[in-house]
Design an enzyme around this catalytic site. Structure first.
Site, PDB file in Angstrom:
ATOM      1  CG  HIS A   6      -1.955   1.034   1.258  1.00 55.05           C
ATOM      2  ND1 HIS A   6      -1.688   2.379   1.426  1.00 55.05           N
ATOM      3  CD2 HIS A   6      -3.306   0.930   1.126  1.00 55.05           C
ATOM      4  CE1 HIS A   6      -2.822   3.053   1.399  1.00 55.05           C
ATOM      5  NE2 HIS A   6      -3.822   2.202   1.208  1.00 55.05           N
ATOM      6  CB  CYS A  60      -4.141   3.311  -2.136  1.00 54.93           C
ATOM      7  SG  CYS A  60      -5.294   4.306  -1.147  1.00 54.93           S
ATOM      8  CG  HIS A  96      -7.359   0.633  -1.259  1.00 53.30           C
ATOM      9  ND1 HIS A  96      -6.664   0.934  -0.106  1.00 53.30           N
ATOM     10  CD2 HIS A  96      -7.647  -0.685  -1.184  1.00 53.30           C
ATOM     11  CE1 HIS A  96      -6.531  -0.162   0.619  1.00 53.30           C
ATOM     12  NE2 HIS A  96      -7.121  -1.157  -0.025  1.00 53.30           N
ATOM     13  CG  ASP A 141      -9.540   2.968   1.028  1.00 50.42           C
ATOM     14  OD1 ASP A 141      -9.412   2.047   1.848  1.00 50.42           O
ATOM     15  OD2 ASP A 141      -8.734   3.895   0.936  1.00 50.42           O
ATOM     16  CG  HIS A 142     -10.660   5.939   3.965  1.00 54.61           C
ATOM     17  ND1 HIS A 142      -9.568   6.753   4.137  1.00 54.61           N
ATOM     18  CD2 HIS A 142     -10.315   4.734   4.471  1.00 54.61           C
ATOM     19  CE1 HIS A 142      -8.599   6.070   4.729  1.00 54.61           C
ATOM     20  NE2 HIS A 142      -9.021   4.845   4.934  1.00 54.61           N
ATOM     21  CE1 TYR A 189     -11.683   0.883   5.632  1.00 50.03           C
ATOM     22  CE2 TYR A 189     -10.660   2.281   7.286  1.00 50.03           C
ATOM     23  CZ  TYR A 189     -10.573   1.519   6.138  1.00 50.03           C
ATOM     24  OH  TYR A 189      -9.370   1.421   5.486  1.00 50.03           O
TER      25      TYR A 189
END
Length: 383
Positions: free
Chosen positions: A223, A261, A288, A331-332, A348
């Site tokens: 990552h 990501c 991501h 992802d977020h 999350y």
């Protein structure tokens, strides 16, 4: 709930096993079977943590690497082959505000250089910290010093080294009584470790595990550092095109790959995220999908999945065309519609991420039609 909203693959880990210990086949099987009883699959491990001692090159790193290889073997024997990990020293992803208000009433994660510098200089009291910040940021820090309260200081500590780290890296937990002192001790482990040494330690780790990855078909995907620039005097080695090119070539093996990501990479103004996707799609094992907006002063916030500078629509085109079937997650996401009352880990939220997933599902359906790829609507029979 996950099945109803169209999730098919689960990204998870054995979070309760301490860093460095072997993941037994039995524990892996228990979680895999639990997931499968709902008609889902365990697609990606995020993450199988790399112990700090491996990162800084401690005396026990060889034994820890052997434990890591055993965990890789056990995962493969249970049919799980993709491992997301990171090589960030001490601190995983960093934010200063976990509930920054958006104009529409939702909240997102936010990074303020001035707030982070204030934490670095006046709370952590890191030696020589002032030298790492610009004059402009130091002026803002001086202004903050006049207005910050003990409650504000506590909130920064919680946001930077407790709430975002306990469930990710396991280095600091929410019930630790002296998190700042513990954090200082962790930082001290990296005294004398510069970027080149950290790179060598990553190369050592990857070289050691690649034979196991080859034998058992395991794909490792690192990552990117989040944010993608040095912080707290620590080197960061997965921040840019040059960094990604270095680690892929340092251990040139198809099992050594990238977690692309888009959120982390788009937080750095030096990164052209679309160009990076075109260059590294074939070496990405996991994606991501999220996006950041950078403000003129360098602060950044996590943007809508249809906005920001990552250009998720174009990223979806690139990955679907170059590497179809690649596991991706949103992802977020935003905190919205009561998410803030449900105790979710920062970034999350359930409803916010469900909203993001709906956006991304629409993007993928459109892109697949453009490319002539049959689109399967998750949760529904094939037409």
């Amino acid at each position: 709930m996950l099945k109803e909203i169209g999730v098919e693959g689960i990204v998870t880990a054995l979070h309760d096993i301490p860093n460095g210990e072997v993941w037994s086949r039995e524990r892996i099987r228990d979680l895999r079977e639990y997931i499968e009883q709902y008609g889902l699959r365990w697609s990606v491990v995020e993450s199988l943590p790399v112990s700090e001692s491996i990162k800084y090159g401690g005396p026990d790193r060889d034994q820890l690497i052997e434990n890591y290889k055993e965990s890789l073997k056990n995962l493969s024997l249970e049919g799980i082959y993709t491992i997301c990990y990171n090589f960030m020293p001490v601190l995983d992803w960093a934010r200063t505000d976990l509930s920054h208000p958006n104009p529409n009433g939702t909240t997102n994660l936010y990074f303020s250089h001035a707030q982070f510098a204030y934490f670095d200089i006046h709370i952590l009291k890191r030696s020589g910290a002032e030298k790492d910040w610009s004059e402009e940021v130091l002026k803002e820090v001086a202004q903050l010093k006049e207005t910050m309260t003990p409650e504000d200081d506590h909130r920064l500590v919680e946001n930077i080294i407790v709430k975002t780290q306990g469930f990710v890296s396991g280095n600091i937990k929410e019930d630790d009584e002296h998190p700042v002192e513990l954090f200082r001790q962790l930082l001290s482990l990296y005294n004398g470790i510069d970027k080149e040494q950290l790179r060598e330690n990553m190369k050592y780790f990857l070289s050691a595990i690649m034979p196991t990855c080859e034998e058992y078909g395991m794909n490792m995907c690192v990552h990117p550092d989040d944010p993608p620039f040095p912080i707290l005097g620590l080197p960061r080695i997965v921040t840019s095109d040059e960094d990604i090119n270095w680690f892929l070539n340092a251990v040139d093996n198809p099992h050594n790959g990238l977690t692309f990501c888009a959120g982390s990479l788009s937080a750095g103004a030096h990164n052209n995220v679309v160009d990076l996707a075109r260059k590294y799609a074939s070496r990405s094992h996991f994606v991501h999908l999220r996006s950041c907006h950078i403000f003129p002063n360098g602060d950044f916030t996590e943007a809508s999945h249809l906005g920001g500078r990552a250009d998720i629509i174009e990223l979806a085109r690139i990955f679907e065309q170059t590497n179809p079937g690649l596991p991706m997650r949103v992802d977020h996401g935003m905190t919205m519609l009561g998410d803030e009352e449900r105790g979710y880990n920062a970034g999350y939220s359930f409803l916010g991420r469900m909203f993001a997933m709906g956006q991304v599902q629409g993007i993928l359906a459109t892109v697949d039609r453009e490319l002539g790829i049959p689109y399967h609507q998750p949760g529904f029979p094939e037409e």
